[in-house]
Scaffold this motif. Structure first.
Motif: not given
Length: 423
Positions: A56, A43, A53, A109
């Motif tokens: 996630v 990431a 981030i 991503i």
């Protein structure tokens, strides 16, 4: 069934399917630990946006909130063995495809977030099916030992054995941990598919019955059982507290104790070591000595004291002792909570009641994380530990109704007086 019969069999036989299920769970957890360690590193290579981030990680919670109850209802409808190996095959394929994308330089991503969401969505069915399947493989009186062995094996594989492999695999290439994880999923699928058990017999569903009505039936069954209702409430409170502690622990260690990254690593290792010892050595001994409900009360009380120690004594040694005790009693809690749920739930509703437990647990963690950050900002970096101690104390109090003697249970040592063994 007499009391002597109920207490005679307490250790699950490795033959007859449990050994394969245990092996599948341990292998799969090993692969999950490899992937979990690799995901943040991938990431940060793809973006430096903290919100993205964090998204996630959020995708590891969101599917449980959206689909957790639905996964339990589906698990009660289908052949759980087939559902598990089918899900693991699909998860292995998805992770392998992502590993290929990473290897070819096509990872993004968005793809990473989609993978996290898809894997956790599938996990809602797999975990509920696994919980519902276990009583088909071992005697009810051996469920406690079976759960302890499963959780201990998973903790050993994910908390200790996978750690040294992560840097080696990453050194071989960013895609390698994902390929290894895919292989563990496929191996676990083969092990589960090889189980030789008959599909569960179920009463025909009523005409017009829908997943929505079946989910509601599971929720009502959970709420109507005084013991399960109390344990579920206590588990939710504990998970809010643990969410607050874990989310801010790095600040507690590095900012309040000034112990640096080494101190943080030592704290996490202490917790893992405690969890391993709790599952392997203590969970069943506590259940036999005190009963399962009183075992939960003991675990909650010790964890409350541990959190007070962590939040008030400004010494690294106090933190490490507190983390070891938290890990030990967390495993004692988990083994006895899951076993109580399996033993007290009607066989046809284990998946749905399990889903309610898991959904409550998952919802508590992110709420606790947000509250922990707020408490740390307002009251100081040791505040989340004290906040967690208060929640654990409330959890212990909420368990008191489960001790009333007019609630029947499966085992005669479940912490309440019983007139008969629940069928």
């Amino acid at each position: 069934m007499t009391v002597s019969e109920a207490t005679a069999v307490r250790v699950p036989a490795w033959r007859g399917g449990f050994g394969r299920l245990w092996s599948a769970a341990v292998v799969s957890r090993f692969g999950d630990a490899l992937r979990t360690a690799a995901l943040p590193l991938i990431a940060v290579r793809l973006t430096d946006d903290p919100f993205v981030i964090a998204s996630v990680t959020a995708c590891g919670y969101l599917p449980w909130l959206l689909f957790g109850l639905l996964g339990g209802a589906v698990a009660d409808r289908v052949d759980q063995r087939r559902a598990m190996w089918s899900v693991d095959t699909l998860r292995g394929t998805l992770v392998a495809c992502f590993g290929l994308a990473v290897g070819l330089g096509h990872a993004s991503i968005g793809l990473l977030i989609a993978l996290a969401f898809a894997l956790t969505t599938l996990q809602t069915l797999f975990d509920n099916a696994s919980t519902a399947l276990l009583p088909s493989l071992v005697d009810k009186e051996a469920l406690g030992s079976a759960n302890a062995r499963l959780m201990t094996g998973q903790q050993l594989a994910g908390g200790f054995l996978a750690g040294p492999f992560v840097p080696l695999l990453l050194a071989a290439g960013a895609a390698v941990p994902f390929v290894a994880d895919a292989a563990t999923y496929l191996l676990a699928a083969v092990l589960v598919a090889s189980l030789r058990i008959a599909a569960p017999e179920r009463e025909p569903r009523r005409a017009g019955s829908t997943l929505r009505t079946e989910v509601a039936e599971g929720l009502r069954a959970l709420w109507s059982d005084r013991v399960l209702r109390a344990v579920c409430t206590a588990t939710l409170l504990c998970n809010i507290g643990m969410g607050a502690l874990i989310a801010t622990l790095v600040l507690h260690v590095t900012g309040w104790l000034h112990a640096g990254n080494t101190g943080f690593a030592a704290a996490m290792t202490a917790y893992s070591a405690g969890s391993l010892a709790g599952g392997a050595l203590l969970a069943q001994r506590v259940a036999r000595r005190f009963g399962r409900v009183r075992g939960l009360l003991l675990g909650g009380g010790v964890q409350t004291a541990s959190l007070l120690l962590i939040g008030t004594v400004r010494q690294l040694g106090a933190l490490l002792l507190g983390m070891v005790l938290l890990g030990v009693m967390n495993m004692v809690w988990n083994v006895n909570q899951v076993t109580l749920m399996q033993q007290r739930s009607p066989q046809a509703m284990v998946g749905r009641i399990s889903a309610a437990f898991r959904t409550a647990s998952t919802s508590g963690a992110p709420v606790g994380a947000l509250l922990g950050g707020t408490v740390a900002a307002v009251y100081g970096l040791n505040g989340p530990a004290l906040f967690a101690a208060a929640l654990f104390a409330l959890a212990v109090v909420s368990l008191i109704p489960a001790l009333k003697p007019d609630v029947s249970v499966v085992e005669p040592d479940d912490g309440v007086t019983t007139a008969h063994v629940k069928p």
